[in-house]
Write a protein that holds these residues in place. Structure first.
Motif, PDB file in Angstrom:
ATOM      1  N   LEU A 170     -22.114 -15.951  10.890  1.00 20.79           N
ATOM      2  CA  LEU A 170     -23.467 -15.574  11.306  1.00 20.79           C
ATOM      3  C   LEU A 170     -24.352 -16.803  11.480  1.00 20.79           C
ATOM      4  O   LEU A 170     -25.168 -16.869  12.408  1.00 20.79           O
ATOM      5  N   LEU A 171     -24.201 -17.786  10.598  1.00 16.84           N
ATOM      6  CA  LEU A 171     -24.948 -19.037  10.734  1.00 16.84           C
ATOM      7  C   LEU A 171     -24.540 -19.777  12.006  1.00 16.84           C
ATOM      8  O   LEU A 171     -25.394 -20.329  12.727  1.00 16.84           O
ATOM      9  N   LEU A 172     -23.232 -19.770  12.309  1.00 14.29           N
ATOM     10  CA  LEU A 172     -22.759 -20.419  13.531  1.00 14.29           C
ATOM     11  C   LEU A 172     -23.308 -19.717  14.771  1.00 14.29           C
ATOM     12  O   LEU A 172     -23.703 -20.374  15.737  1.00 14.29           O
ATOM     13  N   VAL A 173     -23.311 -18.394  14.753  1.00 18.00           N
ATOM     14  CA  VAL A 173     -23.867 -17.640  15.876  1.00 18.00           C
ATOM     15  C   VAL A 173     -25.330 -18.023  16.087  1.00 18.00           C
ATOM     16  O   VAL A 173     -25.778 -18.267  17.218  1.00 18.00           O
ATOM     17  N   TYR A 174     -26.080 -18.075  14.994  1.00 19.64           N
ATOM     18  CA  TYR A 174     -27.504 -18.401  15.079  1.00 19.64           C
ATOM     19  C   TYR A 174     -27.720 -19.778  15.686  1.00 19.64           C
ATOM     20  O   TYR A 174     -28.517 -19.941  16.622  1.00 19.64           O
ATOM     21  N   VAL A 194     -17.475 -11.745  17.338  1.00 14.70           N
ATOM     22  CA  VAL A 194     -16.248 -10.980  17.147  1.00 14.70           C
ATOM     23  C   VAL A 194     -15.613 -11.336  15.808  1.00 14.70           C
ATOM     24  O   VAL A 194     -15.059 -10.477  15.113  1.00 14.70           O
ATOM     25  N   CYS A 195     -15.697 -12.608  15.421  1.00 13.54           N
ATOM     26  CA  CYS A 195     -15.169 -13.036  14.123  1.00 13.54           C
ATOM     27  C   CYS A 195     -15.931 -12.361  12.980  1.00 13.54           C
ATOM     28  O   CYS A 195     -15.357 -12.050  11.935  1.00 13.54           O
ATOM     29  N   VAL A 196     -17.224 -12.138  13.198  1.00 15.07           N
ATOM     30  CA  VAL A 196     -18.026 -11.432  12.194  1.00 15.07           C
ATOM     31  C   VAL A 196     -17.536  -9.998  12.055  1.00 15.07           C
ATOM     32  O   VAL A 196     -17.357  -9.493  10.942  1.00 15.07           O
ATOM     33  N   TYR A 197     -17.300  -9.327  13.187  1.00 20.57           N
ATOM     34  CA  TYR A 197     -16.831  -7.945  13.150  1.00 20.57           C
ATOM     35  C   TYR A 197     -15.488  -7.839  12.425  1.00 20.57           C
ATOM     36  O   TYR A 197     -15.275  -6.909  11.631  1.00 20.57           O
ATOM     37  N   MET A 198     -14.592  -8.778  12.702  1.00 14.72           N
ATOM     38  CA  MET A 198     -13.277  -8.757  12.055  1.00 14.72           C
ATOM     39  C   MET A 198     -13.398  -9.020  10.560  1.00 14.72           C
ATOM     40  O   MET A 198     -12.671  -8.442   9.750  1.00 14.72           O
ATOM     41  N   GLY A 231      -7.627  -2.099  12.730  1.00 17.81           N
ATOM     42  CA  GLY A 231      -8.945  -2.502  13.220  1.00 17.81           C
ATOM     43  C   GLY A 231      -8.946  -3.940  13.707  1.00 17.81           C
ATOM     44  O   GLY A 231      -9.534  -4.262  14.754  1.00 17.81           O
ATOM     45  N   LEU A 232      -8.273  -4.824  12.972  1.00 11.09           N
ATOM     46  CA  LEU A 232      -8.152  -6.222  13.398  1.00 11.09           C
ATOM     47  C   LEU A 232      -7.380  -6.320  14.700  1.00 11.09           C
ATOM     48  O   LEU A 232      -7.728  -7.119  15.587  1.00 11.09           O
ATOM     49  N   ALA A 233      -6.328  -5.504  14.840  1.00 14.59           N
ATOM     50  CA  ALA A 233      -5.521  -5.517  16.052  1.00 14.59           C
ATOM     51  C   ALA A 233      -6.348  -5.109  17.265  1.00 14.59           C
ATOM     52  O   ALA A 233      -6.188  -5.659  18.360  1.00 14.59           O
ATOM     53  N   TYR A 234      -7.250  -4.158  17.072  1.00 18.37           N
ATOM     54  CA  TYR A 234      -8.121  -3.709  18.163  1.00 18.37           C
ATOM     55  C   TYR A 234      -8.976  -4.862  18.689  1.00 18.37           C
ATOM     56  O   TYR A 234      -9.052  -5.091  19.909  1.00 18.37           O
ATOM     57  N   PHE A 235      -9.610  -5.594  17.778  1.00 20.26           N
ATOM     58  CA  PHE A 235     -10.463  -6.703  18.208  1.00 20.26           C
ATOM     59  C   PHE A 235      -9.639  -7.866  18.750  1.00 20.26           C
ATOM     60  O   PHE A 235     -10.081  -8.573  19.662  1.00 20.26           O
ATOM     61  N   ALA A 236      -8.440  -8.082  18.195  1.00 22.22           N
ATOM     62  CA  ALA A 236      -7.563  -9.134  18.718  1.00 22.22           C
ATOM     63  C   ALA A 236      -7.160  -8.810  20.157  1.00 22.22           C
ATOM     64  O   ALA A 236      -7.081  -9.706  21.008  1.00 22.22           O
ATOM     65  N   PHE A 237      -6.918  -7.523  20.434  1.00 21.21           N
ATOM     66  CA  PHE A 237      -6.583  -7.118  21.804  1.00 21.21           C
ATOM     67  C   PHE A 237      -7.756  -7.387  22.745  1.00 21.21           C
ATOM     68  O   PHE A 237      -7.579  -7.883  23.865  1.00 21.21           O
ATOM     69  N   LYS A 238      -8.972  -7.051  22.305  1.00 24.14           N
ATOM     70  CA  LYS A 238     -10.149  -7.293  23.128  1.00 24.14           C
ATOM     71  C   LYS A 238     -10.342  -8.784  23.387  1.00 24.14           C
ATOM     72  O   LYS A 238     -10.711  -9.190  24.491  1.00 24.14           O
ATOM     73  N   GLU A 239     -10.081  -9.604  22.367  1.00 24.56           N
ATOM     74  CA  GLU A 239     -10.210 -11.057  22.547  1.00 24.56           C
ATOM     75  C   GLU A 239      -9.177 -11.572  23.535  1.00 24.56           C
ATOM     76  O   GLU A 239      -9.474 -12.445  24.362  1.00 24.56           O
TER      77      GLU A 239
END
Length: 214
Positions: free
Chosen positions: A132-136, A159-163, A189-197
């Motif tokens: 979150l700090l990196l995003v900011y 996306v890393c925050v969501y995972m 759930g992690l696989a879902y976001f990895a697929f999106k990435e």
């Protein structure tokens, strides 16, 4: 359009470069710790989270190259190195998805449960704060430079925050309740976001657009 003929803008680009390099270092350490404790504690979600962090290191190399490129020439398009890095990252994400799906299905079939998910709670909690700090900071620098690529990178860091949130929830629930299959559900759930990435990487590699990783 980004201008680079003044010292303040050069400093901002250097900050952006430093943030990209820090992201690589953090993901490398996070990957090592997550895969080690995931293996030792038999937590597939934590191990998969660590594997994702290693893939993010590959992606981070491309981001460092991108920031260096637009620092030299803001009007330049994505070059061959960046496209190759995106393609390699995309293939790695898809491979990770396949492994996570097969392994989580096997764990559900056999009723496998982790020894503990305590380290998943700790690592994911730290990751949420750091990311979150990196995003900011990435968004702040990107907006000051009026740089769409840097802002897009900041959005992708979300996306890393969501995972991390998924890992925190699944690890926390198991640690509190010992609920069967929750580690495997978190892995899905992690696989879902990895697929999106992975999909996002191939979309970027085939065009000069900077997607926002929505």
């Amino acid at each position: 359009m980004v201008k680079t003929n003044s010292s303040p803008e050069i400093k901002l680009f250097n900050i952006a470069l430093g943030l990209a390099i820090f992201t690589i270092g953090y993901n490398l350490i996070e990957g090592l710790l997550s895969t080690y404790f995931g293996y030792e504690d038999e937590s597939l979600a934590l191990f998969g989270f660590g594997a994702d962090s290693f893939i993010e290191v590959i992606s981070g190399v491309g981001i460092v190259h991108m920031v260096h490129r637009i620092k030299r020439n803001p009007e330049s398009s994505r070059d061959r190195f960046e496209k190759l890095a995106l393609q390699i990252t995309g293939f790695a994400f898809y491979l990770l998805v396949l492994v996570l799906l097969i392994t989580s299905a096997y764990n559900i079939w056999t009723g496998h449960k982790p020894v503990t998910t305590l380290f998943g709670v700790v690592i994911s909690g730290i990751s949420i704060v750091v990311m979150l700090l990196l995003v900011y900071w990435k968004k702040k620098v990107g907006r000051r430079l009026e740089s769409d690529p840097i802002i897009a990178d900041a959005n992708c860091t979300l996306v890393c925050v969501y995972m991390s949130v998924i890992l925190l929830i699944s690890s926390g629930i198991f640690e509190l309740t010992g609920l069967a299959y929750i580690d495997s559900i978190g892995t899905l759930g992690l696989a879902y976001f990895a697929f999106k990435e992975g999909k996002e990487c191939f979309e970027k590699a085939s065009s000069d657009k900077y997607c926002s990783c929505d």
